[in-house]
Scaffold this motif. Structure first.
Motif, PDB file in Angstrom:
ATOM      1  N   GLY A  73       0.807  -1.204   0.000  1.00 57.29           N
ATOM      2  CA  GLY A  73       0.000   0.000   0.000  1.00 57.29           C
ATOM      3  C   GLY A  73       0.843   1.257   0.000  1.00 57.29           C
ATOM      4  O   GLY A  73       2.078   1.211  -0.005  1.00 57.29           O
ATOM      5  N   LEU A  74       0.141   2.351  -0.007  1.00 60.88           N
ATOM      6  CA  LEU A  74       0.747   3.678  -0.048  1.00 60.88           C
ATOM      7  C   LEU A  74       0.598   4.347   1.306  1.00 60.88           C
ATOM      8  O   LEU A  74      -0.492   4.378   1.872  1.00 60.88           O
ATOM      9  N   GLU A  75       1.706   4.858   1.837  1.00 60.94           N
ATOM     10  CA  GLU A  75       1.682   5.639   3.078  1.00 60.94           C
ATOM     11  C   GLU A  75       1.995   7.093   2.745  1.00 60.94           C
ATOM     12  O   GLU A  75       3.070   7.378   2.213  1.00 60.94           O
ATOM     13  N   VAL A  76       1.063   7.982   3.032  1.00 59.98           N
ATOM     14  CA  VAL A  76       1.269   9.415   2.787  1.00 59.98           C
ATOM     15  C   VAL A  76       1.464  10.092   4.144  1.00 59.98           C
ATOM     16  O   VAL A  76       0.555  10.089   4.973  1.00 59.98           O
ATOM     17  N   ASP A  77       2.650  10.646   4.376  1.00 58.26           N
ATOM     18  CA  ASP A  77       2.961  11.213   5.695  1.00 58.26           C
ATOM     19  C   ASP A  77       2.013  12.345   6.085  1.00 58.26           C
ATOM     20  O   ASP A  77       1.607  12.449   7.239  1.00 58.26           O
ATOM     21  N   ASP A  80      -1.068  11.199   7.876  1.00 57.07           N
ATOM     22  CA  ASP A  80      -0.790  10.263   8.980  1.00 57.07           C
ATOM     23  C   ASP A  80      -0.655   8.822   8.484  1.00 57.07           C
ATOM     24  O   ASP A  80      -1.174   7.880   9.072  1.00 57.07           O
ATOM     25  N   LYS A  81       0.045   8.686   7.357  1.00 56.90           N
ATOM     26  CA  LYS A  81       0.358   7.390   6.739  1.00 56.90           C
ATOM     27  C   LYS A  81      -0.854   6.684   6.124  1.00 56.90           C
ATOM     28  O   LYS A  81      -0.803   5.491   5.818  1.00 56.90           O
ATOM     29  N   ALA A  82      -1.958   7.398   5.955  1.00 60.57           N
ATOM     30  CA  ALA A  82      -3.094   6.842   5.203  1.00 60.57           C
ATOM     31  C   ALA A  82      -2.730   6.887   3.710  1.00 60.57           C
ATOM     32  O   ALA A  82      -1.876   7.683   3.323  1.00 60.57           O
ATOM     33  N   PRO A  83      -3.341   6.036   2.875  1.00 60.55           N
ATOM     34  CA  PRO A  83      -4.324   5.004   3.199  1.00 60.55           C
ATOM     35  C   PRO A  83      -3.741   3.742   3.818  1.00 60.55           C
ATOM     36  O   PRO A  83      -4.473   2.927   4.346  1.00 60.55           O
ATOM     37  N   TYR A  86      -5.163   0.090   4.247  1.00 59.13           N
ATOM     38  CA  TYR A  86      -6.487   0.169   3.603  1.00 59.13           C
ATOM     39  C   TYR A  86      -6.387   0.659   2.155  1.00 59.13           C
ATOM     40  O   TYR A  86      -7.400   1.016   1.557  1.00 59.13           O
ATOM     41  N   SER A  87      -5.175   0.672   1.589  1.00 59.10           N
ATOM     42  CA  SER A  87      -4.965   1.229   0.243  1.00 59.10           C
ATOM     43  C   SER A  87      -5.913   0.662  -0.810  1.00 59.10           C
ATOM     44  O   SER A  87      -6.482   1.405  -1.598  1.00 59.10           O
ATOM     45  N   ALA A  88      -6.093  -0.651  -0.828  1.00 60.44           N
ATOM     46  CA  ALA A  88      -6.962  -1.270  -1.847  1.00 60.44           C
ATOM     47  C   ALA A  88      -8.431  -0.945  -1.589  1.00 60.44           C
ATOM     48  O   ALA A  88      -9.228  -0.862  -2.517  1.00 60.44           O
ATOM     49  N   ARG A  89      -8.773  -0.773  -0.309  1.00 65.07           N
ATOM     50  CA  ARG A  89     -10.184  -0.538   0.051  1.00 65.07           C
ATOM     51  C   ARG A  89     -10.483   0.939   0.302  1.00 65.07           C
ATOM     52  O   ARG A  89     -11.590   1.292   0.669  1.00 65.07           O
ATOM     53  N   TYR A  90      -9.495   1.791   0.088  1.00 64.33           N
ATOM     54  CA  TYR A  90      -9.639   3.232   0.334  1.00 64.33           C
ATOM     55  C   TYR A  90     -10.784   3.798  -0.511  1.00 64.33           C
ATOM     56  O   TYR A  90     -10.843   3.565  -1.716  1.00 64.33           O
ATOM     57  N   MET A  91     -11.711   4.496   0.131  1.00 61.98           N
ATOM     58  CA  MET A  91     -12.880   5.075  -0.540  1.00 61.98           C
ATOM     59  C   MET A  91     -13.779   3.998  -1.170  1.00 61.98           C
ATOM     60  O   MET A  91     -14.553   4.276  -2.083  1.00 61.98           O
TER      61      MET A  91
END
Length: 198
Positions: A73-77, A80-83, A86-91
């Motif tokens: 998955g992708l962590e965006v600082d 707060d490191k989202a998604p 949950y990257s595949a299930r994000y939105m």
């Protein structure tokens, strides 16, 4: 010939795995290939490691064969490191990645430079027939771009910008991407661990 089941239905992941580990004596097969597409896997772990192990163990318990699974998955600082896990299930799982990507870009509209730091994370779990579990982790650091760019890759690749390359991972050739990608690094590490076993 050693058969390894990859606990995924994602053909893009299967393609990358086959491109990264080129061995004539290993056959990588997907859940679809094995008629296991309908198996329900509940990914309720809090970490990439936990989810990768859940996936691999679920299929290994059914088949009794070597199974590998990845959770990535992708962590965006800035978020707060989202998604994150949950990257595949994000939105929502069926939400197109163009929608997800543009949503993340919008959330970062006030972020500049290093504030846009992000990383791709991939954990590979391998469950052996004796129940032994091996895991490896690969990461690649980058930033969230200001717009989608590139036709290669999939998922969040069009917004994952690599400053040192001056492009997104979706603008890299598959060969160049596999050399530096989070999945490439995790798979290469797993391959080294398995060399003595297979």
């Amino acid at each position: 010939m050693t058969k390894i089941i990859v606990a995924t239905g994602n053909e893009n992941k299967m393609k990358e795995i086959r491109q990264i580990i080129k061995r004539d004596d290993i056959q990588f097969v997907s859940l679809k290939d094995e008629g296991l597409s309908d198996v329900e896997i509940v990914e309720d772990g809090d970490t990439f490691e936990e989810n990768a192990i859940i996936k691999a163990k679920t299929i290994a318990d059914i088949t009794g064969t070597i199974v590998i699974a990845d959770d990535s998955g992708l962590e965006v600082d800035y978020l707060d490191k989202a998604p994150g896990v949950y990257s595949a299930r994000y939105m929502g799982e069926d939400t197109p990645y163009t929608v997800k990507n543009n949503h993340i870009i919008e959330l970062l509209k006030d972020a500049r430079g290093v504030e846009r730091s992000a990383r791709f994370v991939c954990v590979i779990a391998c469950v052996m027939p004796d129940g032994n579990v091996i895991t490896t982790r690969g990461t690649i650091e980058g930033q969230i771009g200001y717009e989608e760019k590139g036709e290669n890759g999939f998922g969040y690749d069009p917004i994952f910008y690599l400053p040192e390359k001056g492009c997104t991972t979706a603008e890299l050739s598959p060969e160049d991407k596999n050399e530096i990608s989070h999945r490439g690094r995790a798979l290469t590490a797993m391959y080294k661990k398995l060399e003595g076993v297979l």
